[in-house]
Design a protein around this motif. Structure first.
Motif, short mmCIF file in Angstrom:
data_model
loop_
_atom_site.label_atom_id
_atom_site.label_comp_id
_atom_site.label_asym_id
_atom_site.label_seq_id
_atom_site.Cartn_x
_atom_site.Cartn_y
_atom_site.Cartn_z
N ARG A 153 0.87 -1.18 0.00
CA ARG A 153 0.00 0.00 0.00
C ARG A 153 0.90 1.23 0.00
O ARG A 153 1.60 1.48 0.98
CB ARG A 153 -0.93 0.00 1.22
N PRO A 203 1.17 5.38 -0.80
CA PRO A 203 0.58 6.67 -1.17
C PRO A 203 1.23 7.21 -2.44
O PRO A 203 2.46 7.18 -2.57
CB PRO A 203 0.88 7.56 0.05
N TYR A 204 0.44 7.68 -3.38
CA TYR A 204 0.97 8.07 -4.68
C TYR A 204 1.98 9.20 -4.61
O TYR A 204 2.88 9.31 -5.45
CB TYR A 204 -0.18 8.47 -5.62
N GLU A 241 4.04 9.83 -2.05
CA GLU A 241 5.14 9.53 -1.14
C GLU A 241 6.47 9.63 -1.88
O GLU A 241 6.56 9.34 -3.07
CB GLU A 241 4.96 8.13 -0.57
N SER A 251 -7.71 6.56 3.02
CA SER A 251 -6.94 5.77 2.06
C SER A 251 -6.97 6.35 0.65
O SER A 251 -6.34 5.77 -0.26
CB SER A 251 -7.47 4.32 2.02
N GLY A 305 -5.91 8.08 -2.50
CA GLY A 305 -4.56 8.37 -2.97
C GLY A 305 -3.59 7.22 -2.78
O GLY A 305 -2.44 7.30 -3.20
N VAL A 306 -4.07 6.13 -2.18
CA VAL A 306 -3.21 4.97 -1.95
C VAL A 306 -3.26 4.03 -3.16
O VAL A 306 -4.33 3.75 -3.70
CB VAL A 306 -3.64 4.20 -0.68
#
Length: 215
Positions: free
Chosen positions: A16, A18-19, A21, A119, A121-122
């Protein structure tokens, strides 16, 4: 579009990410490489990007496909773009077509999904298929040996309205991260392992013959 709450725990083997990150694409590439079949197999890797450009939230898949098409991947085959989307109407037909073109393909299914607010954007990557069709009340085939899904908005209430009002900025940036992750994974994945194995055996035989000739 998979409207089910498609959240996975790490204990289930799904990453998982985050886009937005730092190094999200690199982390996704690592997760994808761990899920791909061993390079000694000869299974072609086929990416099926599911969705439609007629709904902002559901455009994640076609955006990923278009971005990958522009990168001219040499190791993976891509189906589902903004120009030629793979969606509920033609999904079964496209899967049949893929299986006729590619022998025993290893399929990566890509789709958008809705989930919890925290969640959004994950990006999720794990074993098993995506299950499109929940939002259109149709029995559609599951897609993929592994899946990559992006949580684009919140589930639970008026999903179609939520999809239509999902921010394109979010979906596009998530698509860029997924496409970059797949591209990075493709760079280190051998697309023709049989040829590589043959070359290794050929080189080995030449080395042995060379040693015999020196004796």
């Amino acid at each position: 579009m998979n409207l089910r709450n498609n959240l996975f725990d790490k204990k289930d083997g799904a990453a998982r990410i985050p886009y937005d990150e730092t190094n999200a694409a690199g982390d996704l590439a690592k997760a994808i490489k761990q899920l791909l079949p061993a390079r000694i197999t000869s299974r072609p890797v086929v990416i099926v990007c599911i969705g439609t450009d007629r709904s902002t939230g559901d455009s994640l898949g076609p955006l990923v496909g278009t971005l990958l098409e522009e990168k001219n991947l040499s190791s993976f085959f891509v189906y589902g773009t903004l120009e030629n989307p793979v969606h509920a109407v033609n999904l079964a037909e496209k899967l049949d077509e893929i299986k006729k073109i590619h022998f025993n393909p290893f399929i990566i299914g890509i789709d958008a999904c809705l989930g919890r607010l925290k969640s959004v954007g994950v990006i999720q990557a794990g074993e098993g298929p995506v299950k499109p069709g929940a939002g259109v009340n149709k029995e559609l085939p599951e897609v993929g040996d592994i899946h990559i899904t992006g949580i684009v908005n919140v589930s639970g209430f008026m999903e179609f309205f939520v999809l239509q009002n999902t921010r394109l900025h979010l979906v596009l940036n998530m698509a860029k991260t997924i496409a970059n992750g797949l591209y990075k994974a493709s760079l280190t994945y051998e697309s023709n392992p049989i040829i590589s194995a043959f070359k290794w055996e050929s080189d080995r035989e030449q080395d042995i013959q060379g040693r015999i000739g020196k004796v």
